[in-house]
Design a protein around this motif. Structure first.
Motif, short mmCIF file in Angstrom:
data_model
loop_
_atom_site.label_atom_id
_atom_site.label_comp_id
_atom_site.label_asym_id
_atom_site.label_seq_id
_atom_site.Cartn_x
_atom_site.Cartn_y
_atom_site.Cartn_z
N GLU A 20 0.84 -1.18 0.00
CA GLU A 20 0.00 0.00 0.00
C GLU A 20 0.88 1.24 0.00
N SER A 22 1.54 5.55 0.52
CA SER A 22 1.17 6.85 1.06
C SER A 22 1.90 7.91 0.26
N LEU A 23 1.25 9.04 0.03
CA LEU A 23 1.79 10.05 -0.88
C LEU A 23 2.55 11.12 -0.11
N LEU A 105 -7.62 -0.06 -3.42
CA LEU A 105 -8.20 0.51 -2.20
C LEU A 105 -8.39 -0.53 -1.11
N THR A 111 -13.15 6.45 -0.97
CA THR A 111 -12.26 7.00 0.05
C THR A 111 -12.94 8.10 0.87
N GLN A 213 -12.51 8.94 -9.36
CA GLN A 213 -11.54 7.85 -9.39
C GLN A 213 -11.17 7.57 -10.85
N ARG A 262 -8.06 17.79 -8.19
CA ARG A 262 -8.14 18.46 -6.89
C ARG A 262 -8.42 19.96 -7.07
N LYS A 274 -9.37 15.93 -0.61
CA LYS A 274 -8.28 15.02 -0.30
C LYS A 274 -7.93 14.23 -1.56
N GLU A 275 -6.64 13.98 -1.75
CA GLU A 275 -6.13 13.32 -2.95
C GLU A 275 -5.28 12.12 -2.53
N HIS A 276 -5.61 10.95 -3.07
CA HIS A 276 -4.86 9.73 -2.77
C HIS A 276 -4.38 9.13 -4.09
N ALA A 278 -2.06 5.79 -6.03
CA ALA A 278 -1.53 4.44 -5.89
C ALA A 278 -0.82 4.07 -7.18
N TRP A 345 -5.81 7.38 -9.29
CA TRP A 345 -6.13 8.63 -8.59
C TRP A 345 -7.48 8.51 -7.89
#
Length: 361
Positions: A20, A22-23, A105, A111, A213, A262, A274-276, A278, A345
């Protein structure tokens, strides 16, 4: 590769448990470890994508259009021009990508910090698989999925309804109605994302959420070098370059949509955005076992989507069918030997609560 294809300041990922991510922000390129012993993506035929409890819905019938041996949405819509087919082959690809999104996810569908949402909208629902899963998991919610094509299953959860609609037309839903709006895999679908998000903002209930997404439509090497900047790159990079240029020329850009989402959500009025991100590998080359499995599925989806992407977009740029067929064959072959990834994204934001007027209880 030409020096101009490298991007100096890409997001840097820290690997945590099970791959997983994290940014954080870094000026160094991303490095994804390559499994040097990997030679095959293996056999995916025995894997399943799951089913759901069901109830029937009324059917909708619209005429489809056909081109290059593939089936597309009806031409009854005045503004819509979705570039991918809607036949069974494409539906299988969409369901594979649903599996990839869930894997990225950790099995979750979203999210955003949802709390028993009452009314939920899935924009461009496709096969309806996300909406079905969401309705199953949230029996307290009334879920609506819309799409240009009536390709959704007849049997669905009792709290789910599908409709055929063009979201580039005026949205006819009540203002301040939806607790959650979900938009997935639609980069390159709209002429004006700002108009789409403005309508979504009006229809979102104060305190409700919107979530975008998608895969980023940008291709990278394991060391973080960005491709798709030049026609002088490997075939997979050339594909991104030509497809991106064609989509932009035709008024429905796909490159940079996810990266700029964003800012677009904030411009539309959403807050707490919020921006996640992967890693989305193409192929089983990563050393990380979780990314390796995701990459197997991603390569299947990429192979199945390469020719349909090119046919609709490149024929309008003057390419012949034979040229496209020969070019995409090289791209698909490159997926087998190249080591590439894109970004998944996940961006969500909240519509602010309405301010209470002075003197009002």
């Amino acid at each position: 590769m030409p020096e101009s294809s490298a991007t100096a300041a890409e997001p840097q990922f820290d690997f945590t448990q099970h791959g997983e991510l994290s940014l954080s922000v870094s000026t160094e390129p991303i490095n994804v470890q390559v499994d040097e012993a990997e030679t095959s993506d293996g056999d995916l035929a025995e894997s399943g994508l799951g089913t759901s409890s069901t109830t029937s819905i009324a059917s909708s019938v619209f005429s489809f259009t056909y081109a290059n041996g593939r089936r597309y949405h009806s031409d009854r819509f005045s503004k819509a021009e979705y570039f991918l087919p809607n036949d069974e082959m494409e539906q299988d690809r969409l369901d594979i990508y649903h599996h990839i999104f869930l894997s990225l996810l950790g099995g979750k569908l979203y999210t955003a910090p949802l709390d028993k949402p009452q009314n939920v909208l899935d924009v461009g629902t496709g096969t309806g698989i996300w909406a079905i899963d969401f309705a199953d998991q949230h029996p307290e919610s009334q879920v609506l999925g819309n799409d240009l094509s009536p390709i959704q299953p007849k049997w669905v959860p009792p709290n789910l309804k599908f409709e055929v609609d063009d979201m580039e037309e005026d949205w006819t839903y009540h203002d301040d109605f939806f607790d959650y709006i979900h938009i997935r895999s639609l980069s390159g679908s709209f002429r004006s994302w700002d108009d789409i998000l403005a309508q979504a903002y009006r229809k979102t209930k104060p305190g409700g959420y919107i979530e975008f997404q998608d895969y980023g439509c940008e291709l990278f090497l394991p060391d973080g070098t960005r491709l798709g900047q030049s026609p002088d790159e490997p075939p997979a990079g050339q594909f991104v370059y030509y497809i991106g240029k064609a989509a932009e020329n035709q008024g429905r850009p796909m490159m940079g949509i996810a990266r700029g989402m964003r800012e677009r959500l904030e411009k539309a009025g959403f807050v707490d955005v919020k921006e996640h991100l992967a890693i989305w590998p193409v192929g089983s080359w990563p050393k990380d076992k979780r990314l390796k499995e995701i990459g197997k599925w991603a390569k299947v989806g990429a192979r199945d989507g390469t020719l349909p992407f090119a046919l609709h977009l490149l024929t309008k740029e003057g390419w012949t069918y034979d040229q496209i067929k020969a070019f995409t064959a090289k791209v698909i072959a490159d997926y087998d030997v190249g080591k590439y990834y894109c970004h998944g994204w996940f961006v969500h934001g909240r519509k602010p609560e309405k301010k209470r007027k002075p003197g009002k209880d």
